[in-house]
Design an enzyme around this catalytic site. Sequence first.
Site, PDB file in Angstrom:
ATOM      1  N   THR A  66      33.842  12.611  23.050  1.00 43.35           N
ATOM      2  CA  THR A  66      34.178  12.664  24.582  1.00 43.35           C
ATOM      3  C   THR A  66      33.177  13.500  25.273  1.00 43.35           C
ATOM      4  O   THR A  66      32.877  12.975  26.318  1.00 43.35           O
ATOM      5  CB  THR A  66      35.685  13.272  24.733  1.00 43.35           C
ATOM      6  OG1 THR A  66      36.531  12.311  23.982  1.00 43.35           O
ATOM      7  CG2 THR A  66      36.072  13.307  26.194  1.00 43.35           C
ATOM      8  N   LYS A  93      36.203  36.377  25.965  1.00 46.00           N
ATOM      9  CA  LYS A  93      36.394  37.869  26.328  1.00 46.00           C
ATOM     10  C   LYS A  93      37.500  38.316  27.138  1.00 46.00           C
ATOM     11  O   LYS A  93      38.009  39.507  27.406  1.00 46.00           O
ATOM     12  CB  LYS A  93      35.224  38.700  27.165  1.00 46.00           C
ATOM     13  CG  LYS A  93      33.656  38.070  26.602  1.00 46.00           C
ATOM     14  CD  LYS A  93      32.724  38.372  27.551  1.00 46.00           C
ATOM     15  CE  LYS A  93      31.301  38.101  26.922  1.00 46.00           C
ATOM     16  NZ  LYS A  93      30.190  38.296  27.835  1.00 46.00           N
ATOM     17  N   HIS A 143      45.215  11.892  27.923  1.00 46.67           N
ATOM     18  CA  HIS A 143      43.789  11.761  27.577  1.00 46.67           C
ATOM     19  C   HIS A 143      43.631  10.396  28.517  1.00 46.67           C
ATOM     20  O   HIS A 143      43.361   9.204  27.971  1.00 46.67           O
ATOM     21  CB  HIS A 143      43.439  11.748  26.332  1.00 46.67           C
ATOM     22  CG  HIS A 143      42.041  11.610  25.911  1.00 46.67           C
ATOM     23  ND1 HIS A 143      41.096  11.782  26.963  1.00 46.67           N
ATOM     24  CD2 HIS A 143      41.413  11.957  24.679  1.00 46.67           C
ATOM     25  CE1 HIS A 143      39.875  11.884  26.356  1.00 46.67           C
ATOM     26  NE2 HIS A 143      39.993  11.815  25.112  1.00 46.67           N
TER      27      HIS A 143
END
Length: 322
Positions: A66, A93, A143
Amino acid sequence: MQLVSRSNALAQRDLLGIEGLSPDRVSAILDLSESYIALNRNAQKKSDVLSGRTLILLFFETSTRTRTSFELAGKRLGADVINISVASSAIKKGETLIDTAMTLNAMHPDLLVVRHPQSGAVDLLAQKVNCAVLNAGDGRHEHPTQALLDALTIRRAKGRLHRLSIAICGDIAHSRVARSNIMLLGKMENRIRLIAPPTLMPAQIGEFGVEVFDDMEKGLKDVDVVMMLRLQKERMDGGFIPSEREYYHRYGLDAEKLAHAKPDAIVMHPGPMNRGVEIDGTLADDINRSVIQDQVEMGVAVRMAAMDLLARNLVDSRKATA
């Protein structure tokens, strides 16, 4: 071939799911995709439709097929394409999704392609940015471009995209591909059969207007299309199948099971395939039955069409608010 009018084929700013697309708009996107198939088969594959536009790819889940397809689509349309590596970004982070959206928005991209492991995350991000957002898969939710490329593959192979009998087989419960295909193929008046062990069939699946089977031979009887699904092991938190060997014996597609479908039935798989688990390798490579490689080709064309249409809508919306 007469091309679809690009100005109204995709009316919304974002492409987050299939649910908001009418059958006419689905057909219009596929019609425009046809022109991009022709372009992609030329020696000169470049267009300037997105010249001067910036496309950012933001994938929170690993992807080869994809991600590469979207990147190639953007580059062939002339966009400046930026890949953000989530593994080495501020997201790892501790930066929140909203902070990431605000940061990206400040860079004024035109198109943002996002894949995320949580359902609804792409929709949340889309609410925080001013650019067009394409959902490249969010959790178990949707999707949309996969369903569109599957639809284009079916239409080209069977000559139509309505009133076909289509079997979707395998891990239905964890599959956003299945969900988007059920919606799209249902809109196009197809008869949809879902085949899976009870442990891999979602609850309340009957509300989707589909037929449900736990036996491959019965479920595949006289179907036009057989769409196999990957076992989503990364989304499983328990013993959904006894073993891969047993799963292949009962639900893996082989020549014996496929014989129950129509003689000209096509075989599909969104990839990546687990050969010998979901599908027999020889059958997957059979050019007379398998359209799996065609799906890959259609993916680039469909994503080019979607980005083309969304970029044009973005221009129109900016003009309206100027």
